[in-house]
Motif scaffolding. Structure first.
Motif, PDB file in Angstrom:
ATOM      1  N   ASP A 142       0.833  -1.211   0.000  1.00 19.09           N
ATOM      2  CA  ASP A 142       0.000   0.000   0.000  1.00 19.09           C
ATOM      3  C   ASP A 142       0.863   1.254   0.000  1.00 19.09           C
ATOM      4  OD1 ASP A 142      -2.239  -1.498  -0.033  1.00 19.09           O
ATOM      5  OD2 ASP A 142      -2.683  -1.351   2.106  1.00 19.09           O
ATOM      6  N   SER A 181     -12.414  -7.632  -5.956  1.00 18.37           N
ATOM      7  CA  SER A 181     -11.028  -8.120  -5.897  1.00 18.37           C
ATOM      8  C   SER A 181     -10.198  -7.460  -6.995  1.00 18.37           C
ATOM      9  CB  SER A 181     -10.971  -9.643  -6.088  1.00 18.37           C
ATOM     10  OG  SER A 181     -11.687 -10.293  -5.076  1.00 18.37           O
ATOM     11  N   LYS A 204     -10.778  -4.573  -8.508  1.00 10.67           N
ATOM     12  CA  LYS A 204     -10.585  -3.144  -8.220  1.00 10.67           C
ATOM     13  C   LYS A 204      -9.537  -2.939  -7.122  1.00 10.67           C
ATOM     14  CE  LYS A 204     -15.114  -1.392  -9.674  1.00 10.67           C
ATOM     15  NZ  LYS A 204     -14.686  -0.218 -10.449  1.00 10.67           N
ATOM     16  N   MET A 205      -9.543  -3.823  -6.115  1.00  8.74           N
ATOM     17  CA  MET A 205      -8.557  -3.683  -5.038  1.00  8.74           C
ATOM     18  C   MET A 205      -7.134  -3.850  -5.564  1.00  8.74           C
ATOM     19  SD  MET A 205     -10.356  -5.620  -1.825  1.00  8.74           S
ATOM     20  CE  MET A 205      -9.121  -5.266  -0.591  1.00  8.74           C
ATOM     21  N   GLU A 206      -6.980  -4.656  -6.610  1.00  8.22           N
ATOM     22  CA  GLU A 206      -5.631  -4.880  -7.143  1.00  8.22           C
ATOM     23  C   GLU A 206      -5.199  -3.812  -8.136  1.00  8.22           C
ATOM     24  OE1 GLU A 206      -5.721  -8.837  -8.673  1.00  8.22           O
ATOM     25  OE2 GLU A 206      -5.455  -9.726  -6.699  1.00  8.22           O
ATOM     26  N   ASP A 251     -11.482   2.058  -1.816  1.00  6.40           N
ATOM     27  CA  ASP A 251     -12.017   1.614  -0.525  1.00  6.40           C
ATOM     28  C   ASP A 251     -13.105   0.563  -0.769  1.00  6.40           C
ATOM     29  OD1 ASP A 251     -13.286   1.211   1.869  1.00  6.40           O
ATOM     30  OD2 ASP A 251     -13.341   3.326   2.450  1.00  6.40           O
ATOM     31  N   PRO A 252     -12.776  -0.733  -0.606  1.00  3.35           N
ATOM     32  CA  PRO A 252     -13.718  -1.793  -0.999  1.00  3.35           C
ATOM     33  C   PRO A 252     -15.002  -1.795  -0.173  1.00  3.35           C
ATOM     34  CG  PRO A 252     -11.843  -2.729   0.178  1.00  3.35           C
ATOM     35  CD  PRO A 252     -11.518  -1.281  -0.067  1.00  3.35           C
ATOM     36  N   VAL A 304     -11.695  -9.307   0.850  1.00  7.48           N
ATOM     37  CA  VAL A 304     -11.762  -7.870   1.117  1.00  7.48           C
ATOM     38  C   VAL A 304     -10.909  -7.491   2.329  1.00  7.48           C
ATOM     39  CG1 VAL A 304     -13.331  -5.988   1.742  1.00  7.48           C
ATOM     40  CG2 VAL A 304     -14.032  -7.668   0.033  1.00  7.48           C
TER      41      VAL A 304
END
Length: 761
Positions: free
Chosen positions: A316, A532, A534-536, A542-543, A591
């Motif tokens: 991050d 998943s 979008k998080m990567e 912000d999931p 998440v």
């Protein structure tokens, strides 16, 4: 749900919206995208395989299907996708209403064509890439697992072996008299040409001055290929003797340093060797890795033990110095493997991280299998490896060299696919401007696929508005056609064609129709894959907020309520479980990355991205079954209230299966009551969940981890972490014999309460 599962049983497709929103605006208001989860080579017992070539539309290349309009008198068929009129060829001359070819039968919406005479002469190829820088005990476990799997290989399949530690050793299996290996430096990347030069490929037959070196047809003699790739039946003895003599990497490891391990170089050498010898064949690189890569390209951490391996926090903050370099290297490797049509499988067994997060791109784009375990002696690894080669019942049905194409009605475009495939960059009118996953193409390469591989297609509705005249007209169907061209496990080439039609609706009265066609399980899985992804890929994403906004929007659009009155809120049964799925998805390992390493998170997401709806739902919301003397085994609520002293619970969270004994049951078991003849019923009660767990384990790949624990024991955390915390340390009134959860997380009741308040505003 039953009718959606019936549709899946016919075509292998689950769509989130089975009645499709008809315009762009309607679709964006539906929150969950118009999407399909498709299992391209799902086995169907009564699917017909046609021994002739398919008839294609001369304009859009779609295949003749039950939705085509046929004029029997004029011998013409009209394509439902582009409305092109096509003439039937001469060998269809005898067709009529009574005499239909199989592909026009209304029940054959999924059908397979078998190409005659195109069976591939190249057998399957397995290249074993084995890490030797592991402790003796692990080495012994790995050797025994490998020699077992070598004995299970099909006789005609070709086998190669590369071992690596500080250096890369390529074993020349064709030189049977004494063991002979080529040793390559692990710290630098070697190009394909250098590799061929150093390994004496051009001694007998000189290198062609131009063109690409590719197999026996292009520039290599078959003798030189047979030095490294031999039929399994010929080299089983040689392979086993090499494995028996295989030693731990001899280089000394200083006390303050990690072992030297050049995983990236070894995989690159394996890919180049297969690319030169057997391009375009169904080849798999089976890599067995026992620790982090510290040497050469693709290294994930330096050798100094003072530098910790990257965590989610480091990723991050962008303070993982090797991460982007390693990912870039494996992206290059993925591209090379996709061009060659080869698959990378990863078996990572270590207590430490090995770099699954970096390798993810190469494994996923080639459709490889991935197994993550703590040791090579663990049943998760041993049983999973056996399943890859075992060909009795429940085989994986590994197929290769797949190409997946799609056709759909002109008002629909494809944003992309989330799943194990790689874009073939075939641009055209079907491609949407918005890209999700592998996008801006209408054809994808699936180097490796098995009977359970499932891909998630995300669509875009492009129609702006619909004139009233259209609403009344009868043509309110959208058509989709999925074409999968692949090499069947028997070696022959097949084309699987699935054609679908879905009704679209638009305008003020359409909400009830949309609800009637909503598949909440499929929708939950699509949201899980999307979040998943979008998080990567999205920075600062912000999931939790994204999922909450989606759910609130969904409930305020489709719920029944009076404005500003939460007590009047209700959801149709078609939507009622969706909030529960979202609640568990927010708490799931996809998440919540806290307490998971980047490797574990990558592993969970890779499995989610390739599994079908039923399995993915278990990952999002585990199933819980309760066993007691009072009743037959029955499903229990995934809630801390399900725990009781005289109950056994069986939790299936896909990756882990937990058998949880209540405190009284545990005391009886420790006292040995189940061994006494008068307590036969107790012995049966203890055995029932074990039998059910075994049945689940037999069906599943990768094999799940089995945890047997007692109430208040340390391993009980595997169950407690998944339960809805309706009774916590600061709530009152918990029942005796039950349990509480030490957490500040909100319970499902509080979550629903807030959701209703926000939805009715």
């Amino acid at each position: 749900m039953a009718e959606f599962m019936e549709l899946e049983g016919q075509d292998g497709v689950r769509m989130a919206w089975n009645v499709v929103p008809g315009t762009k605006e309607e679709a964006s208001n539906c929150v969950v995208p118009v999407s399909a989860i498709y299992t391209p080579i799902k086995p169907f017992p009564n699917m017909s395989v046609l021994p002739y070539a398919p008839l294609r539309c001369r304009n859009c290349r779609s295949v003749l299907n039950p939705f085509s309009i046929v004029d029997f008198a004029a011998k013409i068929w009209i394509c439902p996708f582009c409305f092109q009129r096509n003439h039937f060829p001469a060998h269809y001359a005898s067709i009529s209403d009574e005499n239909l070819p199989a592909e026009l039968f209304p029940q054959y919406t999924t059908i397979e064509y078998q190409s005659t005479g195109e069976a591939s002469s190249v057998p399957f190829v397995f290249m074993f890439v084995v890490d030797t820088n592991i402790i003796e005990e692990e080495m012994a476990f790995l050797k025994s697992a490998l020699s077992q799997s070598i004995s299970l290989l099909p006789d005609n399949s070709l086998v190669g072996l590369i071992t690596f530690g500080t250096l890369v050793h390529v074993h020349e299996l064709g030189f049977g008299t004494i063991p002979k290996t080529y040793v390559l430096k692990g710290s630098k990347d070697i190009s394909k040409d250098q590799l061929l030069e150093q390994m004496n490929f051009f001694l007998i037959k000189p290198k062609p001055p131009t063109g690409v070196v590719a197999g026996a047809r292009d520039g290599l003699s078959s003798e030189s290929i047979a030095r490294f790739l031999l039929p399994a039946s010929d080299c089983e003895f040689t392979l086993n003797s090499i494995l028996d003599e295989l030693q731990k990497d001899p280089w000394a490891i200083p006390a303050d340093q990690r072992a030297s391990r050049c995983t990236g170089t070894a995989l690159s050498v394996a890919a180049s060797l297969l690319g030169a010898c057997v391009p375009g064949s169904g080849a798999r690189i089976l890599s067995f890795v026992g620790g982090p890569s510290t040497e050469g390209p693709g290294a994930i951490v330096s050798k100094n033990l003072s530098e910790p391996i990257r965590s989610h926090k480091d990723l991050d903050k962008d303070s993982a110095p090797n991460y982007h370099k390693a990912v870039k290297f494996y992206e290059g490797l993925a591209k090379q493997l996709v061009i060659q049509g080869h698959v990378l499988d990863l078996f990572a067994c270590a207590l430490d991280q090995v770099g699954v997060a970096e390798l993810k791109v190469a494994v996923e784009r080639t459709g490889g299998l991935v197994v993550l375990a703590e040791s090579f002696g663990h049943s998760v690894f041993k049983d999973s490896l056996r399943r890859v080669f075992r060909l009795e019942d429940k085989e994986l049905g590994l197929s290769s060299n797949g190409i997946f194409e799609i056709n759909c009605s002109k008002d629909i475009k494809v944003q992309g696919i989330l799943g194990p495939c790689a874009s073939l960059e075939k641009k055209g009118p079907l491609c949407s401007d918005t890209i999700v996953g592998q996008g801006s193409t209408s054809a994808w390469k699936m180097c490796g696929l098995d009977q359970a591989t499932s891909i998630c297609l995300i669509f875009d509705i492009v129609k702006k508005e619909i004139p009233d005249a259209m609403l009344q007209s009868s043509n309110n169907q959208f058509y989709f056609q999925f074409l999968t061209y692949y090499q069947h496990s028997t070696g022959e080439m097949r084309l699987r064609v699935t054609s679908l039609s879905r009704r679209w609706v638009a305008g003020p009265g359409s909400i009830q129709d949309l609800i009637a066609g909503f598949d909440q399980e499929a929708a939950a899985v699509v949201m899980a894959r999307l979040v998943s992804f979008k998080m990567e890929t999205e920075a600062e994403f912000d999931p939790i907020r994204w999922l909450d906004k989606a759910l609130i929007h969904m409930c305020s659009r489709f719920g029944d309520y009076q404005k500003d009155s939460p007590s009047t809120f209700s959801l149709s049964p078609r939507l009622s479980i969706f909030p529960q799925f979202m609640f568990h998805l927010r708490r799931s390992q996809f998440v919540q990355v806290f307490n998971n390493s980047p490797d574990e998170t990558a592993y969970f997401r890779m499995i989610l991205n390739r599994e079908n709806v039923a399995n993915s739902v278990v990952m999002i919301q585990p199933s819980l079954i309760s066993y007691s003397f009072q009743s037959a085994p029955e499903p229990a609520l995934l809630d801390v209230a399900a725990i009781a002293a005289d109950r056994i619970l069986l939790l299936d969270s896909y990756f882990t299966i937990v058998i949880f004994h209540g405190s009284t049951i545990a005391q009886w078991r420790k006292a040995g009551y189940h061994n006494q003849p008068e307590h036969q019923a107790f012995a049966q009660l203890l055995q029932a969940p074990k039998d059910d767990a075994d049945a689940i384990i037999k069906e599943r790949f990768p094999v799940p981890r089995l945890v047997i624990c007692d109430q208040h024991g340390s391993q009980a955390r595997f169950l407690l972490a998944k339960l809805n915390p309706s009774a916590t340390y600061n709530s009152d009134g918990h029942h005796p014999g039950g349990d509480i959860i030490f957490t500040d997380d909100v319970s499902f009741e509080v979550f629903l309460d807030h959701l209703q308040r926000l939805a009715v505003q």
